[in-house]
Motif scaffolding. Structure first.
Motif, PDB file in Angstrom:
ATOM      1  N   GLU A 191       0.834  -1.204   0.000  1.00  0.00           N
ATOM      2  CA  GLU A 191       0.000   0.000   0.000  1.00  0.00           C
ATOM      3  C   GLU A 191       0.865   1.248   0.000  1.00  0.00           C
ATOM      4  OE1 GLU A 191      -3.180  -0.007  -0.532  1.00  0.00           O
ATOM      5  OE2 GLU A 191      -3.122  -2.207  -0.573  1.00  0.00           O
TER       6      GLU A 191
ATOM      7  N   VAL B 139       2.318   1.696  -3.655  1.00  0.00           N
ATOM      8  CA  VAL B 139       1.401   2.056  -4.750  1.00  0.00           C
ATOM      9  C   VAL B 139       0.576   3.303  -4.437  1.00  0.00           C
ATOM     10  CG1 VAL B 139       1.233  -0.347  -5.503  1.00  0.00           C
ATOM     11  CG2 VAL B 139      -0.506   0.584  -3.945  1.00  0.00           C
TER      12      VAL B 139
ATOM     13  N   GLY C 139      -1.056   6.620  -4.438  1.00  0.00           N
ATOM     14  CA  GLY C 139      -1.130   7.674  -5.421  1.00  0.00           C
ATOM     15  C   GLY C 139      -0.968   7.228  -6.861  1.00  0.00           C
ATOM     16  N   GLU C 140      -0.676   5.940  -7.103  1.00  0.00           N
ATOM     17  CA  GLU C 140      -0.476   5.450  -8.467  1.00  0.00           C
ATOM     18  C   GLU C 140      -1.826   5.171  -9.125  1.00  0.00           C
ATOM     19  OE1 GLU C 140       0.715   4.936 -11.756  1.00  0.00           O
ATOM     20  OE2 GLU C 140       2.473   5.001 -10.413  1.00  0.00           O
ATOM     21  N   THR C 141      -2.008   5.659 -10.347  1.00  0.00           N
ATOM     22  CA  THR C 141      -3.287   5.485 -11.032  1.00  0.00           C
ATOM     23  C   THR C 141      -3.215   4.525 -12.216  1.00  0.00           C
ATOM     24  OG1 THR C 141      -2.818   7.422 -12.422  1.00  0.00           O
ATOM     25  CG2 THR C 141      -4.060   7.794 -10.371  1.00  0.00           C
ATOM     26  N   ASP C 142      -2.016   4.186 -12.666  1.00  0.00           N
ATOM     27  CA  ASP C 142      -1.873   3.265 -13.797  1.00  0.00           C
ATOM     28  C   ASP C 142      -2.038   1.834 -13.282  1.00  0.00           C
ATOM     29  OD1 ASP C 142      -0.960   1.549 -15.824  1.00  0.00           O
ATOM     30  OD2 ASP C 142       0.414   3.056 -16.606  1.00  0.00           O
ATOM     31  N   PRO C 143      -3.072   1.118 -13.735  1.00  0.00           N
ATOM     32  CA  PRO C 143      -3.315  -0.226 -13.191  1.00  0.00           C
ATOM     33  C   PRO C 143      -2.179  -1.204 -13.467  1.00  0.00           C
ATOM     34  CG  PRO C 143      -4.754   0.218 -15.082  1.00  0.00           C
ATOM     35  CD  PRO C 143      -4.106   1.503 -14.720  1.00  0.00           C
TER      36      PRO C 143
ATOM     37  N   VAL D 167       0.489  -0.609 -10.820  1.00  0.00           N
ATOM     38  CA  VAL D 167       0.037  -1.203  -9.556  1.00  0.00           C
ATOM     39  C   VAL D 167       0.210  -2.710  -9.598  1.00  0.00           C
ATOM     40  CG1 VAL D 167      -1.962  -1.590  -8.066  1.00  0.00           C
ATOM     41  CG2 VAL D 167      -1.569   0.676  -9.070  1.00  0.00           C
TER      42      VAL D 167
END
Length: 446
Positions: free
Chosen positions: A141, A144, A146-150, A153
């Motif tokens: 957690e 990752v 703030g990461e938005t690219d799946p 992640v």
């Protein structure tokens, strides 16, 4: 009275030495581990512990490095490489092996004192205690956040570099990518292979192995193959079922008479299987390998076969044979190895996209050489242990476009019963087939 210093235990000392060879000298964990365990006399639970320490640490190294950078509040490049390896080993014990915190930290501090020096013990202790403050899921957690690219992640959660995840996503249905990555994190069970003409699958079953699903010459073995006399004598080999299948497919596709060629034969697993299959046809096999030490491994793999066998040191891009000499040619080309991440846990962090810049031109050159070596009516098998499109279909398409007198055969036709194969080429997968992710294209030469 001076305090009695604890000695570092032998399995951890052995694991540390192996990891230093892997990260510092570019050694292969499987080869280095085999030598180190034998030298240290480790067997049973101690050998299994050292093996998991090395392989698990190598498998999750990129993740652990990010965790250690956060926990230590400094770039790992500011630490001695030996200290970084100590911290990696300690982190694996804390986050993946469920060893009690006090035991994992104390044992790693003892190892640091003995192998690096007293001055680093405080640092090792402090960083590992910060690592131990969170479970692995909690650290994920953090990484990752703030990461938005799946895909980024997914790469983080499943411990792969982002470029590998994107390469998998390019060739797999979206709903299979996660399963494929997860399969890379499960160690592969050893698989045995018989030597046709010397042993058959009944001999493998007599050793306590279970039949492979599709290879008639293979069996899965729940044990240490190196402890078997038949393996030591080369009457039985150790080879992934996927590697067996691509060699078998070539043997089934050959219809014209004539000798066979293994163009890049080291370390010899496929060459030994093809040698046995060729002997059953009454034709010879030439095994070519550019590296002398790998050529010696081919000799060793074929040692159980009586009579002469032909192993030559030759560069496949500069043929030592006349054009049109062979009825069957195997071009198992050097590649990134992205299909064998279960067996080569260090590969995912050792390779990068730049590797393709060197490998792809070589792969194309070797396929062109293989096609030139095949006689009319002959068959070439182009094989990689990688699912990356740049190393598989793109190589085949580019080379065959310049060779109008060739025809792509249906590779799945020569892999009877194997499910999930689409199109004329064959791509095996750990999550679908329980094999390495071997790629096969069969090309007929007119």
């Amino acid at each position: 009275m001076a305090a009695v210093r604890r000695r570092a235990d032998l399995p951890r000392v052995t694991a540390f030495a192996v990891l230093r060879a892997v990260t510092g000298d570019g050694a292969y964990p499987n080869i280095e581990l085999s030598h180190a365990l034998r030298s240290a006399g480790l067997t049973g639970r101690d050998a299994a512990f050292a093996t998991e320490l090395v392989n698990g640490t190598c498998r999750f190294q990129g993740t652990y490095d990010r965790i250690l950078a956060v926990a230590g509040r400094r770039p790992l490049t500011t630490l001695q490489p030996a200290v970084v390896d100590l911290l990696r080993l300690g982190t694996h014990q804390l986050l993946a092996m469920r060893i009690p915190v006090h035991a994992a930290v104390a044992a790693t501090v003892d190892l640091a004192r003995e192998r690096v020096g007293e001055r680093v013990t405080g640092l090792v202790n402090a960083i590992l205690r910060k690592v131990a403050a969170k479970e692995l899921s909690d650290w994920m957690e953090v990484l990752v956040a703030g990461e938005t690219d799946p895909l980024v992640v997914l790469a983080t959660r499943l411990h792969h570099p982002e470029w590998i995840v994107r390469a998998y996503a390019d060739v797999l249905p979206a709903d299979e990518v996660e399963a494929a990555l997860a399969a890379n994190n499960e160690p592969a069970a050893p698989t045995l292979v018989c030597r046709p003409g010397i042993t058959d699958r009944r001999d493998l079953l007599a050793l306590g192995a279970e039949p492979c699903r599709w290879s008639p010459v293979g069996a899965r073995y729940d044990g240490v193959p190196g402890e078997l006399e038949d393996v030591r004598s080369a009457r039985v080999g150790v080879q992934d079922e996927g590697s067996q299948l691509v060699a078998l497919a070539l043997s089934r596709a050959v219809e014209v008479a004539g000798p066979w060629l293994d163009l890049c034969a080291g370390p010899g697993g496929k060459a030994a299987l093809l040698h046995g299959l060729a002997r059953e046809r009454g034709v010879p096999l030439v095994a070519a390998e550019v590296a002398p030490h790998r050529a010696r491994l081919i000799d060793r793999a074929m040692a159980a076969y009586p009579g002469p066998h032909t192993v030559i040191c030759a560069d496949g891009t500069r043929p030592a044979w006349a054009p049109g000499s062979f009825a069957a040619v195997l071009a198992d080309v050097p590649c990134t190895g992205l299909g064998a991440l279960r067996r080569r846990p260090e590969s995912r962090w050792r390779r990068d996209p730049a590797s393709l810049g060197d490998l792809v031109p070589l792969q194309r050159a070797l396929l062109r050489s293989a096609l030139a070596a095949a006689r009319p009516g002959g068959v070439v098998a182009y094989v990689t242990c990688s699912p990356h499109a740049a190393e598989t279909t793109e190589v085949v398409d580019a080379v065959l476009a310049d060779h109008p007198h060739t025809r792509l055969l249906s590779a799945p036709q020569y892999l009877p019963g194997v499910p999930g194969l689409r199109g004329d080429t064959a791509q095996l997968w750990p999550h679908r087939h329980g094999t390495d992710a071997m790629f096969l294209a069969l090309v007929a030469v007119a």
